[in-house]
Design a protein around this motif. Structure first.
Motif, PDB file in Angstrom:
ATOM      1  N   VAL A 219       0.865  -1.174   0.000  1.00  0.00           N
ATOM      2  CA  VAL A 219       0.000   0.000   0.000  1.00  0.00           C
ATOM      3  C   VAL A 219       0.905   1.229   0.000  1.00  0.00           C
ATOM      4  O   VAL A 219       1.536   1.558   1.007  1.00  0.00           O
ATOM      5  N   LEU A 220       0.969   1.888  -1.140  1.00  0.00           N
ATOM      6  CA  LEU A 220       1.863   3.029  -1.331  1.00  0.00           C
ATOM      7  C   LEU A 220       1.050   4.305  -1.449  1.00  0.00           C
ATOM      8  O   LEU A 220       0.131   4.395  -2.269  1.00  0.00           O
ATOM      9  N   THR A 221       1.369   5.295  -0.618  1.00  0.00           N
ATOM     10  CA  THR A 221       0.714   6.601  -0.661  1.00  0.00           C
ATOM     11  C   THR A 221       1.649   7.598  -1.329  1.00  0.00           C
ATOM     12  O   THR A 221       2.808   7.743  -0.916  1.00  0.00           O
ATOM     13  N   LEU A 222       1.157   8.274  -2.354  1.00  0.00           N
ATOM     14  CA  LEU A 222       1.952   9.228  -3.130  1.00  0.00           C
ATOM     15  C   LEU A 222       1.340  10.614  -2.966  1.00  0.00           C
ATOM     16  O   LEU A 222       0.197  10.843  -3.367  1.00  0.00           O
ATOM     17  N   THR A 223       2.113  11.512  -2.381  1.00  0.00           N
ATOM     18  CA  THR A 223       1.613  12.852  -2.073  1.00  0.00           C
ATOM     19  C   THR A 223       2.345  13.887  -2.913  1.00  0.00           C
ATOM     20  O   THR A 223       3.557  14.089  -2.730  1.00  0.00           O
ATOM     21  N   ILE A 251       6.613  17.579  -7.617  1.00  0.00           N
ATOM     22  CA  ILE A 251       7.385  16.718  -6.722  1.00  0.00           C
ATOM     23  C   ILE A 251       6.413  15.823  -5.977  1.00  0.00           C
ATOM     24  O   ILE A 251       5.420  16.297  -5.423  1.00  0.00           O
ATOM     25  N   VAL A 252       6.690  14.520  -5.973  1.00  0.00           N
ATOM     26  CA  VAL A 252       5.808  13.538  -5.321  1.00  0.00           C
ATOM     27  C   VAL A 252       6.617  12.801  -4.256  1.00  0.00           C
ATOM     28  O   VAL A 252       7.735  12.338  -4.518  1.00  0.00           O
ATOM     29  N   THR A 253       6.031  12.674  -3.055  1.00  0.00           N
ATOM     30  CA  THR A 253       6.696  12.000  -1.943  1.00  0.00           C
ATOM     31  C   THR A 253       6.019  10.661  -1.680  1.00  0.00           C
ATOM     32  O   THR A 253       4.813  10.626  -1.411  1.00  0.00           O
ATOM     33  N   PRO A 254       6.761   9.540  -1.769  1.00  0.00           N
ATOM     34  CA  PRO A 254       6.173   8.226  -1.494  1.00  0.00           C
ATOM     35  C   PRO A 254       6.230   7.892  -0.002  1.00  0.00           C
ATOM     36  O   PRO A 254       7.125   8.339   0.715  1.00  0.00           O
ATOM     37  N   ALA A 255       5.272   7.088   0.445  1.00  0.00           N
ATOM     38  CA  ALA A 255       5.244   6.633   1.834  1.00  0.00           C
ATOM     39  C   ALA A 255       4.523   5.297   1.885  1.00  0.00           C
ATOM     40  O   ALA A 255       3.498   5.100   1.231  1.00  0.00           O
ATOM     41  N   GLY A 258       7.094   0.106   6.185  1.00  0.00           N
ATOM     42  CA  GLY A 258       8.340  -0.598   5.927  1.00  0.00           C
ATOM     43  C   GLY A 258       9.202   0.016   4.846  1.00  0.00           C
ATOM     44  O   GLY A 258      10.262  -0.516   4.527  1.00  0.00           O
ATOM     45  N   LEU A 259       8.784   1.148   4.276  1.00  0.00           N
ATOM     46  CA  LEU A 259       9.560   1.813   3.233  1.00  0.00           C
ATOM     47  C   LEU A 259      10.591   2.731   3.879  1.00  0.00           C
ATOM     48  O   LEU A 259      10.235   3.693   4.574  1.00  0.00           O
ATOM     49  N   ASP A 260      11.866   2.414   3.683  1.00  0.00           N
ATOM     50  CA  ASP A 260      12.933   3.205   4.289  1.00  0.00           C
ATOM     51  C   ASP A 260      13.234   4.466   3.494  1.00  0.00           C
ATOM     52  O   ASP A 260      13.522   5.515   4.061  1.00  0.00           O
ATOM     53  N   ASP A 261      13.185   4.364   2.170  1.00  0.00           N
ATOM     54  CA  ASP A 261      13.540   5.497   1.318  1.00  0.00           C
ATOM     55  C   ASP A 261      12.281   6.285   0.966  1.00  0.00           C
ATOM     56  O   ASP A 261      11.458   5.848   0.161  1.00  0.00           O
ATOM     57  N   THR A 262      12.106   7.435   1.592  1.00  0.00           N
ATOM     58  CA  THR A 262      10.944   8.295   1.320  1.00  0.00           C
ATOM     59  C   THR A 262      11.398   9.611   0.685  1.00  0.00           C
ATOM     60  O   THR A 262      10.781  10.652   0.903  1.00  0.00           O
ATOM     61  N   THR A 263      12.468   9.550  -0.091  1.00  0.00           N
ATOM     62  CA  THR A 263      12.978  10.747  -0.755  1.00  0.00           C
ATOM     63  C   THR A 263      11.974  11.244  -1.788  1.00  0.00           C
ATOM     64  O   THR A 263      11.483  10.459  -2.605  1.00  0.00           O
ATOM     65  N   PRO A 264      11.631  12.538  -1.792  1.00  0.00           N
ATOM     66  CA  PRO A 264      10.709  13.068  -2.802  1.00  0.00           C
ATOM     67  C   PRO A 264      11.265  12.869  -4.209  1.00  0.00           C
ATOM     68  O   PRO A 264      12.468  12.954  -4.440  1.00  0.00           O
ATOM     69  N   ILE A 265      10.360  12.614  -5.150  1.00  0.00           N
ATOM     70  CA  ILE A 265      10.730  12.346  -6.542  1.00  0.00           C
ATOM     71  C   ILE A 265      10.142  13.444  -7.421  1.00  0.00           C
ATOM     72  O   ILE A 265       8.925  13.692  -7.390  1.00  0.00           O
ATOM     73  N   ALA A 266      10.986  14.098  -8.196  1.00  0.00           N
ATOM     74  CA  ALA A 266      10.563  15.211  -9.051  1.00  0.00           C
ATOM     75  C   ALA A 266      10.366  14.738 -10.480  1.00  0.00           C
ATOM     76  O   ALA A 266      11.079  13.845 -10.957  1.00  0.00           O
ATOM     77  N   TRP A 267       9.378  15.327 -11.174  1.00  0.00           N
ATOM     78  CA  TRP A 267       9.186  15.050 -12.598  1.00  0.00           C
ATOM     79  C   TRP A 267      10.321  15.697 -13.368  1.00  0.00           C
ATOM     80  O   TRP A 267      10.725  16.831 -13.118  1.00  0.00           O
ATOM     81  N   GLU A 268      10.877  14.940 -14.339  1.00  0.00           N
ATOM     82  CA  GLU A 268      11.966  15.428 -15.176  1.00  0.00           C
ATOM     83  C   GLU A 268      11.503  15.463 -16.625  1.00  0.00           C
ATOM     84  O   GLU A 268      10.897  14.515 -17.108  1.00  0.00           O
ATOM     85  N   GLN A 269      11.825  16.540 -17.310  1.00  0.00           N
ATOM     86  CA  GLN A 269      11.386  16.709 -18.688  1.00  0.00           C
ATOM     87  C   GLN A 269      12.347  16.013 -19.647  1.00  0.00           C
ATOM     88  O   GLN A 269      13.544  16.316 -19.667  1.00  0.00           O
TER      89      GLN A 269
END
Length: 317
Positions: A219-223, A251-255, A258-269
């Motif tokens: 169950v992945l929440t993307l904000t 910019i989307v932040t996953p959560a 048990g997910l250790d890496d919650t680094t925000p992910i940016a859209w790249e063109q």
């Protein structure tokens, strides 16, 4: 004379036209192939509990990629190879990245895993995918050669034998208990890990989870920094994805549990997108080009059908 007209000739012409049209639709609408690093690992155990792991990572694609993440459960540095973060992963068939790790575990050996994330840049999309692999046992490590002495051992000088003294018989002591050998570390079978992919196209930022059959429900929440959050639920043996409309600065932040890496992910063109204007969300399905191509190919089939109906040339005396 005119040869008799065969009803099968008309059916064959219609079938050929339809087949050409459908083939065109399939060629245009087929999904893109998945990009992924291909890690593998083996380890051996020494008699003193020293573990030596050899890692290898190859590429699934015909273009170079970049290693963007490299995490191992062995708490030592990578050595003796070219596998490292920010290293270039050669295209498929052009080589692999390798490295080793050595560590002596004080207690029971934990699972030995390597997590690799790679990034591919194509003209119309940027793909990032992460994969985790468990190392497999490869037997006992070879013993290191014993160094030879640098100088010969001196000859012992004979000494005078001491005068023997009377011996007394003493009661034999009780035999000491046998000492249990030190247990050899054993590896545990790790659970299957899901595979995550992030893809930036000209109009979308897409997150995909591929859950193995023997995994657990994810169950992945993307904000996003703008707009409402989305939840992606993927059961074992299934694949699911969630997309966000591409806008500059997205910019989307996953959560997830048990997910250790919650680094925000940016859209790249991607490189082939229009750099002068911001990407706009699509309001309808991109089926116009597919329909036009299919109609053109069906028209070609119709021409073949008409040509098949033409009479043959007849000569008369």
């Amino acid at each position: 004379m005119n040869p008799p007209k065969s009803p099968f000739r008309r059916l064959a012409a219609i079938a050929a036209g339809a087949l050409i049209g459908l083939a065109g639709v399939g060629a245009v609408a087929s999904p893109a192939s998945a990009h992924h690093p291909e890690p593998s690992g083996t380890y051996c155990l020494a008699s003193d509990g020293q573990v030596t792991v050899t890692w290898k990572v190859s590429n699934s694609e015909n273009i170079d990629a970049t290693i963007t993440k490299l995490v191992s459960t062995v708490p030592t540095e990578f050595s003796g190879g070219d596998l490292a973060k920010d290293a270039t992963l050669p295209a498929k068939g052009e080589g692999v990245l390798t490295s080793t790790q050595s560590h002596r575990f004080a207690e029971r050996q934990p699972k030995i895993e390597l997590t690799v994330e790679a990034r591919w840049e194509r003209p119309n999309r940027i793909v990032t995918e992460e994969r985790t692999v468990a190392a497999t046992p490869a037997g006992t490590c070879a013993a290191e050669p014993t160094p030879s002495p640098s100088s010969p051992t001196p000859t012992a000088t004979p000494t005078a034998s001491p005068t023997p003294s009377p011996t007394t018989v003493s009661p034999s002591p009780s035999q000491p208990p046998t000492q249990s050998p030190t247990p050899t570390p054993t590896a545990t079978t790790p659970p299957a890990e899901p595979v995550g992919t992030v893809e930036s196209t000209c109009d979308k930022l897409t997150f995909t989870i591929e859950n193995p059959a023997d995994g657990e429900t994810v169950v992945l929440t993307l904000t996003p920094n703008k707009g409402e959050a989305k939840t992606l639920t993927v059961k074992p043996g299934e694949t699911g994805s969630v997309s966000f409309d591409a806008t500059k600065g997205l910019i989307v932040t996953p959560a997830a549990e048990g997910l250790d890496d919650t680094t925000p992910i940016a859209w790249e063109q991607p490189a082939d997108c229009d750099k002068d204007e911001p990407a706009l969300p699509l309001t309808g399905a991109a089926t116009g080009g597919i329909i036009v191509g299919a109609v053109a190919l069906l028209a070609a089939g119709a021409v073949l059908f008409v040509m098949a109906r033409r009479r043959r040339v007849r000569f008369t005396a």
